[in-house]
Motif scaffolding. Structure first.
Motif, PDB file in Angstrom:
ATOM      1  N   CYS A  75       0.830  -1.211   0.000  1.00 38.04           N
ATOM      2  CA  CYS A  75       0.000   0.000   0.000  1.00 38.04           C
ATOM      3  C   CYS A  75       0.862   1.258   0.000  1.00 38.04           C
ATOM      4  CB  CYS A  75      -0.940  -0.005   1.201  1.00 38.04           C
ATOM      5  SG  CYS A  75      -2.287  -1.203   1.085  1.00 38.04           S
ATOM      6  N   PHE A  76       1.947   1.226   0.762  1.00 39.69           N
ATOM      7  CA  PHE A  76       2.854   2.375   0.783  1.00 39.69           C
ATOM      8  C   PHE A  76       3.438   2.603  -0.602  1.00 39.69           C
ATOM      9  CE2 PHE A  76       6.740   4.706   1.367  1.00 39.69           C
ATOM     10  CZ  PHE A  76       6.507   5.547   2.445  1.00 39.69           C
ATOM     11  N   TYR A  77       3.864   1.530  -1.242  1.00 34.99           N
ATOM     12  CA  TYR A  77       4.442   1.649  -2.586  1.00 34.99           C
ATOM     13  C   TYR A  77       3.407   2.174  -3.578  1.00 34.99           C
ATOM     14  CZ  TYR A  77       6.937   0.433  -6.873  1.00 34.99           C
ATOM     15  OH  TYR A  77       7.565   0.491  -8.097  1.00 34.99           O
ATOM     16  N   ALA A  78       2.166   1.723  -3.434  1.00 33.73           N
ATOM     17  CA  ALA A  78       1.134   2.069  -4.406  1.00 33.73           C
ATOM     18  C   ALA A  78       0.550   3.458  -4.186  1.00 33.73           C
ATOM     19  CB  ALA A  78       0.008   1.031  -4.360  1.00 33.73           C
ATOM     20  N   TYR A  79       0.415   3.874  -2.922  1.00 32.29           N
ATOM     21  CA  TYR A  79      -0.400   5.050  -2.635  1.00 32.29           C
ATOM     22  C   TYR A  79       0.335   6.231  -2.013  1.00 32.29           C
ATOM     23  CZ  TYR A  79      -4.002   1.452  -3.199  1.00 32.29           C
ATOM     24  OH  TYR A  79      -4.773   0.425  -3.674  1.00 32.29           O
ATOM     25  N   GLY A 138       3.169  -7.525  -4.708  1.00 33.43           N
ATOM     26  CA  GLY A 138       1.937  -6.870  -5.129  1.00 33.43           C
ATOM     27  C   GLY A 138       0.952  -7.865  -5.713  1.00 33.43           C
ATOM     28  N   ARG A 139       1.433  -8.736  -6.569  1.00 29.97           N
ATOM     29  CA  ARG A 139       0.553  -9.757  -7.149  1.00 29.97           C
ATOM     30  C   ARG A 139       0.184 -10.829  -6.137  1.00 29.97           C
ATOM     31  NH1 ARG A 139       2.429 -11.178 -13.360  1.00 29.97           N
ATOM     32  NH2 ARG A 139       2.340  -9.039 -14.173  1.00 29.97           N
ATOM     33  N   LEU A 140       1.090 -11.104  -5.214  1.00 31.10           N
ATOM     34  CA  LEU A 140       0.859 -12.181  -4.261  1.00 31.10           C
ATOM     35  C   LEU A 140      -0.173 -11.805  -3.207  1.00 31.10           C
ATOM     36  CD1 LEU A 140       1.827 -15.029  -3.510  1.00 31.10           C
ATOM     37  CD2 LEU A 140       3.537 -13.971  -2.010  1.00 31.10           C
ATOM     38  N   PHE A 141      -0.069 -10.579  -2.685  1.00 28.68           N
ATOM     39  CA  PHE A 141      -0.951 -10.165  -1.593  1.00 28.68           C
ATOM     40  C   PHE A 141      -1.841  -8.968  -1.943  1.00 28.68           C
ATOM     41  CE2 PHE A 141       2.704 -12.098   0.674  1.00 28.68           C
ATOM     42  CZ  PHE A 141       2.026 -13.102   1.347  1.00 28.68           C
ATOM     43  N   GLY A 142      -1.431  -8.169  -2.952  1.00 30.85           N
ATOM     44  CA  GLY A 142      -2.178  -6.970  -3.299  1.00 30.85           C
ATOM     45  C   GLY A 142      -1.886  -5.827  -2.326  1.00 30.85           C
ATOM     46  N   THR A 202       9.335  -5.172  -1.409  1.00 27.25           N
ATOM     47  CA  THR A 202       8.316  -5.520  -2.403  1.00 27.25           C
ATOM     48  C   THR A 202       8.900  -6.061  -3.706  1.00 27.25           C
ATOM     49  OG1 THR A 202       8.266  -3.218  -3.175  1.00 27.25           O
ATOM     50  CG2 THR A 202       6.644  -3.857  -1.503  1.00 27.25           C
ATOM     51  N   GLY A 203      10.220  -6.056  -3.806  1.00 27.01           N
ATOM     52  CA  GLY A 203      10.868  -6.607  -4.993  1.00 27.01           C
ATOM     53  C   GLY A 203      10.898  -5.665  -6.175  1.00 27.01           C
ATOM     54  N   ASN A 204      10.747  -4.366  -5.925  1.00 28.80           N
ATOM     55  CA  ASN A 204      10.717  -3.406  -7.021  1.00 28.80           C
ATOM     56  C   ASN A 204      12.068  -2.757  -7.306  1.00 28.80           C
ATOM     57  OD1 ASN A 204       7.821  -3.052  -8.046  1.00 28.80           O
ATOM     58  ND2 ASN A 204       7.531  -3.008  -5.826  1.00 28.80           N
ATOM     59  N   HIS A 205      13.003  -2.839  -6.363  1.00 32.51           N
ATOM     60  CA  HIS A 205      14.305  -2.205  -6.576  1.00 32.51           C
ATOM     61  C   HIS A 205      15.417  -2.978  -5.874  1.00 32.51           C
ATOM     62  CE1 HIS A 205      13.236   1.423  -8.769  1.00 32.51           C
ATOM     63  NE2 HIS A 205      12.182   1.544  -7.991  1.00 32.51           N
ATOM     64  N   TYR A 206      16.630  -2.786  -6.408  1.00 30.40           N
ATOM     65  CA  TYR A 206      17.846  -3.310  -5.799  1.00 30.40           C
ATOM     66  C   TYR A 206      18.449  -2.223  -4.899  1.00 30.40           C
ATOM     67  CZ  TYR A 206      17.423  -6.243 -10.001  1.00 30.40           C
ATOM     68  OH  TYR A 206      16.960  -7.064 -10.997  1.00 30.40           O
ATOM     69  N   TRP A 207      19.350  -2.637  -4.023  1.00 32.49           N
ATOM     70  CA  TRP A 207      20.086  -1.658  -3.217  1.00 32.49           C
ATOM     71  C   TRP A 207      20.839  -0.685  -4.118  1.00 32.49           C
ATOM     72  CZ3 TRP A 207      18.282  -1.790   1.414  1.00 32.49           C
ATOM     73  CH2 TRP A 207      18.021  -2.991   2.074  1.00 32.49           C
ATOM     74  N   LEU A 208      21.412  -1.215  -5.206  1.00 30.51           N
ATOM     75  CA  LEU A 208      22.196  -0.368  -6.106  1.00 30.51           C
ATOM     76  C   LEU A 208      21.347   0.706  -6.780  1.00 30.51           C
ATOM     77  CD1 LEU A 208      24.716  -2.816  -7.852  1.00 30.51           C
ATOM     78  CD2 LEU A 208      25.213  -1.001  -6.204  1.00 30.51           C
TER      79      LEU A 208
END
Length: 255
Positions: A75-79, A138-142, A202-208
């Motif tokens: 939700c934080f990532y989305a909103y 996001g797809r797993l839990f929404g 959430t798997g959207n970014h790497y540390w780099l």
């Protein structure tokens, strides 16, 4: 609000809207580069392991057993990303015009540079590297922000580096810190810190991706004129005199 102020506000609204649309429509820069984006993802993952950076997969796995926290991160990532940036821009425009100007210029230049890097170095996010054990929370839990990469024409899913989520959050924090007095200013750093944790979990970014955007932001800050220092109480040159006593030279008692 007079006509000049209305026109100025509309002009700023259009400028900021263009900034947001450029961010969202950057997908056209990577059409036909999906294979390259996946190869780059593998290279970035292996490079991070060579640097002994913490595993994004390991961090995500520690949270997957707590569905409520994962949903909160989604939700934080989305909103939060766009609304928080927009709210900060509006606040600065109304209350701190000088800081608003710095913030708008910084966001625009940071985004422009980032879009160039996205075009030159398309990068699939960690959630697409199923082989390393990372899932798309996001797809797993929404809630899910993105559709299928093959049919999503509204966003660029192969633009992980640099992370504009983290970059914009840092700019928001810097602007708010410059207008907050005392120790409370440091609390604004929670926004980019939470954003970094969320985009990784959430798997959207790497540390780099975050490291890259911080370096890019350093370059941008060197190019954009510095913002006005934090507002402080203006101390008069002369102390306020007691009621009824003037401090003007002509009011000094004669001997």
């Amino acid at each position: 609000m007079n006509g000049i102020a209305v026109r100025r506000a509309l002009r700023e609204f259009v400028l900021v809207a263009v900034l947001f649309l450029a961010y969202k429509l950057g997908r056209v820069l990577v059409d036909g580069h999906v294979t390259e984006a996946m190869n780059n993802a593998s290279a970035v993952w292996n490079f991070e392991r060579a640097l002994h950076l913490p595993s994004e997969a390991g961090l995500q796995q520690t949270l997957l057993g707590h569905e409520w926290w994962v949903r909160l991160a989604n939700c934080f990532y989305a909103y939060v990303h766009f609304p928080a940036t927009a709210a900060a821009l509006v606040w600065m425009y109304v209350r701190r015009p000088d800081t608003y100007l710095w913030m708008r210029r910084t966001l625009a230049l940071l985004t422009a540079f980032a879009l160039v890097i996205h075009a030159l170095f398309p990068l699939a996010p960690p959630r697409m590297l199923s082989a390393v054990g990372i899932v798309d929370t996001g797809r797993l839990f929404g809630p899910s922000v993105y559709g299928s990469p093959a049919s999503d024409t509204l966003s660029n899913q192969y633009a992980a580096m640099p992370s504009l989520h983290v970059g914009w959050a840092v700019v928001v924090a810097l602007a708010l810190m410059s207008t907050t007095a005392g120790w409370r200013r440091w609390l604004w750093l929670a926004h980019p810190a939470i954003t970094l944790a969320v985009v990784v979990v959430t798997g959207n970014h790497y540390w780099l991706d975050a490291i890259a955007v911080l370096g890019l932001l350093g370059v941008v800050c060197a190019l954009v004129p510095r913002m006005t220092p934090a507002a402080s109480v203006v101390i008069p040159a002369q102390r306020l005199a007691p009621a009824g006593v003037s401090r003007t030279p002509s009011s000094r008692p004669r001997r």
